[in-house]
Structures are given as C-alpha cells and as structure tokens.
Enzyme design. Structure first.
Site, short mmCIF file in Angstrom:
data_model
loop_
_atom_site.label_atom_id
_atom_site.label_comp_id
_atom_site.label_asym_id
_atom_site.label_seq_id
_atom_site.Cartn_x
_atom_site.Cartn_y
_atom_site.Cartn_z
N GLU B 50 14.17 13.60 56.32
CA GLU B 50 14.29 12.06 56.70
C GLU B 50 15.12 12.11 57.83
OE1 GLU B 50 14.01 9.37 54.54
OE2 GLU B 50 14.69 8.25 56.36
N HIS B 327 52.33 0.01 51.79
CA HIS B 327 51.50 1.31 51.76
C HIS B 327 52.16 2.48 52.04
CE1 HIS B 327 47.17 -0.73 51.38
NE2 HIS B 327 48.27 -1.60 51.06
#
Lengths: 436, 436
Positions: B50, B327
């Site tokens: 592929e 965060h």
C-alpha cells in the site's frame, strides 16, 4: 435562548440528510435515526483558545483578528477565545474580537470560578464556556475540590452568567475518566438551573468511538440542554469520536484548524468536514464555504510555523492523487470508484499519477490525449512498458514520462526499421544518431 | 494452518488485557467481551505494498530490504509486498525479501487472477493476499465481472494457492459500498473452501466506526476463518475503524508506516499502536519494540521525502508538550492527569512549556529547580508575571524565559533598592549599569 431548543431542533432533522447520493448502494447506509445529529451539528471553533495551547502558537492581536474573520466567513457557528484571565493581552484581544461584529457567536473559555467569570462577562462575549476537572486524577492532582463543592460553584457561576444575559456551557474535564454517576448528577443539576450546553471532554485523548456513543447517548437521556463535545487526538480517534458523539445526539463539536492544541491537539476542522460532507453533503456544502478551507489552513500553518501534514484530510498534497494502475483506470472511468470526496467541492483538483512502476496503460492513455498525441491502445501499452522499465531503475518525474511518450510517438512516425534511440536533453527528447 | 485457529485463539484471550491500570477509574472500562480482539490482534504491515502506492514512494531494492528488516525487528506479524505482476523489479524484490529469513511472514497482494497467483507463488512468499472489487462501482467501471464469475474465480485461485501449501486471504475491495448479501455469500463460499482469512476493505475511506463494528460483527457470525481489515483514511477515521473492527472480532489489521498509501493513505502503524497501547498495554508493550517506532518512521519519511506530520501520534514534535498553566501544574504533580501515553514507552520524553502567556507558576517553579536556583513561591509567581508580560508582547524561546528567571534570581541577591535592569547577551543575562 432555551437550553432545550437546539437539541430538539437538531434531533428533528437528523435522519434526513444522512447518507446522500454517495451511499445509495451501501447496505450500511444509516437509516432514519432520530437520535443522530450528523445532519444538523454546530461547530465551536477553538483555534484561538485550544489552538493557542499548541506548543508553537503565538498569536498577536492582528493574527487573531485575521483568523477570527476567516473562520466567520467560512461559516463556523462559534469562535472560542482564550480566557481573559490568562493575561492582560488575552483580555484586550477578547474585547477587540467581540467588537468586530462577526456573525459567529464569540465565546471565551474560563475556569469554574466567579472571578474568571466576572472578568469574561465584561469583555463583551456572547457566552462563556465554563470548565472544571471532575476525574479523580484532576480532583486529586489539580484543583483538589470534591464533587459537592464543584456542583455548588458550578451553579453559582452559571446563575451569575445567565443573570448577565449570556450563553453558558458547563463542561467537565477528562469526562471519560470521571465517575459516571457523579458526572450525570452534576450535569442534571446544571441542566435544572438552565445551562445552555453541557460539555463532554476527552481531555487526554483516551476515548474510543463506542465509549463515546454510549456516554453521549446516556447523557442525552439525562439532560434536555444541548451537548457539546471536545476530543483530543492522542490516539488518533478525534474525528471518529466526534462523529459518534453526533450519532448519539451531541449537538456541538469543538474543532481547531489543523487540529492544533495541547500535545497533538483536537478534532481538526478540515478533517471533521471531510467526514461530515460524506455523510451529510447538502448540510455541509450549504452551510460552510468549503473552498476557503485550504486558505484558512495555510493561514494558521504559517502563523504557528508548521507545514500542513502530507496526509492531511482534503488538503494534504496527495489526498486526490491516484497511482496504482487499477485505481487510475477506474478513476478515469468514474471518479466515484475510488473517491468518496469530490476535490472540486474544496476548490481542488484530482491528479492521476502515470510516472511509476505501478502505472497502468489507462493512465498513460489519458496522458497521451492530454499531450495532444494519437496512439492505438497497443501503442499505449508498448510505451507504458517503457515508462515502467525506467521507473523500475530510478524515480521518474512527469517530465521523464512525457519525454518517453513524446519520443515513442516521434519514433512511430519514422518509416522502416526499429525506433532510433532517444535521449532527454533540457526536458525534451532528442533523437540520437548511431554514432553517439 | 487452519483457518479457524487464529480466530478462536484470538477471541479466547480478548477480554483479559482490555483496559489495564490506566482505566481503573473509568466507568466505561470495557468489560470482558469474548467477541473483542483488542488484546490479541495481528499486524499486516503494508508499507511495501500500500505504501508503494503513495504518490512520493519509490523504493529501490536496498530501501525495501532496510524497511522490511526494521519492521521485522519491530515485531510486525506479516509484511505485505507489491504484486510481482506489477513490474519485473517488483518480482525480483519480492524474491529478495523472501530470502532474508525474517521472522515475519511475507505476503504479496495480487488480483484475483490465476496468472498473478502463479507468478506470486513462484517468488517464495508465505502467503497471498487476493483481492477483487465487489462494489457496483468497481464491477461496472473497473473489471466488469459479475458476482458468479467472482466467486468461481476466487475458489479456483484459493484452491490453487492452498495446493501449493501457502496461506491465502481473500478480500473484497470497497466492501462498504458492496451489497451485503452478495458479500456474505461470497465470504461464506471462500470460507468453506478453507481460505485462511477474509478481508474487509474500506478502499475509499467512507466507513464510520459503528458501521465497521456492525459489518465485522455480522461477518464474524458467517465465517469461521480469520478476519483482516484495511481502512483508508480519507475521512480521518482509519485508526478508530481498525479499533472498532477488533472490538467486533476482526483478527488482523493492515497498517503502513506514517499511514502512507493511495491518496492520503491507511491506518498508520504508530497511530494504531498509540490507540492499542492505551487499551491493551501489556499485549502491545510485550509484542512490539515501541522504542523503534521513531527510527522506522524517520526511515520511511526520508525514503518518501516527507516530513513527519507535526501532529503525528506519538512522534509528532509536540505530542508530549504541555503548555496551558493548569495542564502544566497537574502534569508536574502526576503525568497521568493529562497523559494517557507514557513517552518513556517509546523512548521519548515529556516537555512542559514554560515560555508563553499561558504559562502558570508551577511550570516556572519546576524550571527554577532545573536551573539549580532557589526561590520562594511568591518569588516564582513574581518572575512568572515577568515571563507572561514579555510573552504578551512577542513569542519567546526557552532561552528568553531562562534569562528572565536568571536575571530575576540575580536581582534577589542584590541588597536594597529595585532590581537593576538586565539585558541578555550571548544567551546570558547581563546586569546593566544605570548609564547604559
């Protein structure tokens, strides 16, 4: 604006635009599903909030305004901005964007805290996206609050924002690692006091599509307000998760241009629309100016100094390039054979590769026509073999293949004997005498 | 090898490694599900098939061998190669790779055609992946064959390959736009003649996660052989679709490095493993050499002349960068708060951003410690305000932030009066006299 309005209107139209012409032959075409909003979703575009948390992002005021105007022209429903509590310039930029008079509603994203909410209300935004961490991880290691405190604060903040006549969303953070019962209790409580939207956020990017479907569907039965969803892309599922959330009754999806955000970001605007235009072509094409997508992505890529990924949905350089012989042949007969997206919808074009060892003669035949040459099928097959033979030895460019085609064509019109050897000089084939 | 063996063995162990430690607090942790293979899947790595259909791919023999050896060392189960019918060099390369004696089984991917099958069998491969288009689009515009002809040819080709003692997979192309009843009849017929695997291929990238789950689950009830799946990424769902296929009982997933393939490619190897290591950490960490991922991606990126996307799962430059104040604070307390993947599992490191207007004082405090300086929390908050003030005016680098921290620290140890002005020279802060 009533909290239930969006959800009901959205649900009512959901089955209609599912599928569309592309799916007529699929036995798996979605049947009418009154829970699904795949044909009636809204976009909360967060490039100027989540996107500003991207490692490379530094948006000055001018850039923010340029991006906001472009997103507005594109047709997003909401534009979300960094909290005015983040810095003094963030506050001033928020005010400046509110004064632009855009069609899109302007939101800012604040902690569930009365001081932040008051600062935000004064900037002139249309609504506030309020957030607090509810997972045990975040309750322990971030803010240290318990669920009772979270609920009490949430209701105070929501009632304050509503008293100012603004829209308000209440979201948990890290929803997929929060306790389900705690989460549903909290959402039910804020729904009762008239929140416009509740938010589900996969803050760490751990959620899987069927988990998302289950959680949103469960929530859909608990609250009557709209449901917004926010998916990080750490495990590559942010587009699929957004899609499954809509199938389960979510009404709003958070996106950013190119998906920029904390770590490797969230659901990308372009990727989400690639997904949705296949499912709901009329809704997406009528609502969003798809031909502006590349320009907006280029603008943001330049601002944060990244390249558009080679494999970006829609705008990646090879998204509409077909190479293998059997693919090229079928595409030339009918593009729907190997294309679910139509490049023309995005102002882009298709390209059929004919310069590789995988080339088939159908692609070469088309190229022969483009070059204005005439050959029989047998001759095209012969020159295809020559192209493949060279491509077996080294990578070849379009020019190389064209030169071989032109050289071969030239040789066909020489009388008698084998074709003379041909060499490429300055990109054009030159016939060699035997002496050279 | 019996066709049913893989499926049963895989199913039997599926519930065990689901979830793992990361998910203890989630109410949505998958419960034992005997259909699911998320803890026991196999990878068919198709970079050399592929991936060769990617617009920029030209692999010479040496490069193919290098990639094949690296994938083998990484631990993929199968390596799939371009059909020897594609070109003479493709055939020779296939033979060369078969002679390497790799642990991974070598497959080649051929049209459902006896000539192609014979050519492939002679190369020395362990198995053949046979494919034919079954959608009305492909039957009309590609090969023009009807279902009866397809079934007859399929059985002939499968029986021939089995007679040579090789593994054989039979796949439809464009499975999600094929007629369901036709598809199931065909798969049942090839299962009866002992095919090792049947393949479901989303050739155009149109499938959605819950469609995938439904189709694979239906197929799981019809055939007893293994089920391989192949997902294109046109609408950004290839990783999620692979995951849902495994949940529904698929046994094998096709991948390529960085997802390269036709158009914008298929399920990427790294992205799939990002997803699977979160769900099934023991299985994935024991089976695959995750620390080799970046090296393999770099090798392929160089070979096809692309950059690794900035937001690539795991190896994107910012996949483990944390920026927003809340965060950073939580990450410093406990990385699990905002990280579902552990960078150390991939031989990578975490980075907490402390040079932006979104910076919080917890990140700066950590940096102060890294620089070997001592400050009180109040002092850290003061220097954080200075960093944010500069970052509000222009983008700042780590050096800039470090200079501000060092300059501030220097000023703390001067007696009396305000801190003197500081300028950065050669990356180091220099105290200025009043005269300058």
């Amino acid at each position: 604006m009533g909290g239930t309005e969006g959800a009901n209107a959205a649900n009512g139209t959901s089955g209609v635009s599912n599928g569309g012409a592309n799916f007529r032959s699929s036995p798996y075409q979605p049947v009418g599903d009154f829970l699904s909003n795949v044909g009636s979703f809204k976009i909360i575009e967060s490039t100027l909030r989540e996107g500003e948390q991207f490692a490379n992002a530094y948006f000055d005021t001018e850039t923010k305004i340029k991006i906001a105007k472009a997103l507005d022209a594109f047709g997003v429903d909401y534009i979300e901005l960094t909290s005015p509590a983040a810095s003094e310039q963030s506050r001033r930029d928020c005010e400046a964007i509110c004064k632009l008079g855009l069609k899109a509603k302007i939101l800012t994203h604040v902690r569930c805290d009365m001081r932040d909410a008051k600062l935000a209300v004064e900037t002139g935004v249309d609504g506030l996206d309020v957030v607090i961490g509810t997972s045990s991880f975040l309750r322990e290691h971030s803010h240290g609050k318990d669920m009772a405190y979270i609920e009490k604060t949430a209701i105070e903040v929501i009632e304050y924002i509503k008293s100012k006549g603004l829209e308000v969303r209440f979201s948990s953070e890290d929803s997929f690692r929060s306790d389900l019962v705690d989460l549903l209790s909290l959402y039910r409580a804020v729904d009762k006091v008239g929140v416009n939207r509740v938010g589900i956020a996969d803050t760490v990017g751990c959620a899987t599509p069927r988990q998302v479907y289950d959680l949103v569907r469960t929530l859909r039965g608990v609250v009557s307000c709209d449901i917004e969803t926010h998916f990080h892309n750490d495990t590559g599922c942010s587009i699929a998760n957004a899609y499954c959330a809509l199938e389960a009754g979510a009404t709003h999806i958070d996106t950013s241009v190119l998906g920029i955000g904390e770590r490797n970001g969230i659901t990308p605007l372009g990727g989400l629309l690639a997904r949705m235009v296949v499912t709901s072509p009329e809704y997406v094409k009528n609502k969003y100016k798809l031909h502006m997508l590349k320009e907006i992505e280029d603008m943001v890529a330049e601002a944060v100094e990244v390249n558009t990924p080679f494999n970006n949905p829609i705008t990646g350089f090879c998204a509409f390039t077909h190479k293998a012989g059997i693919h090229a042949k079928a595409i030339l007969n009918n593009p729907s054979t190997y294309e679910i997206l139509n490049p023309a919808d995005f102002g882009l074009t298709r390209y059929v590769h004919f310069a590789s060892r995988l080339t088939g003669w159908n692609a070469v035949k088309t190229r022969v026509g483009q070059l204005g040459l005439e050959m029989t099928d047998e001759q095209v097959k012969e020159v295809t073999a020559k192209i493949k033979a060279l491509a077996d030895v080294r990578p070849i460019a379009i020019d190389d293949a064209d030169s071989i085609i032109r050289g071969f064509h030239l040789s066909l019109h020489k009388q008698d004997g084998p074709a003379p050897p041909v060499e490429v000089r300055n990109g054009e084939p030159v016939e060699l005498s035997n002496g050279q």
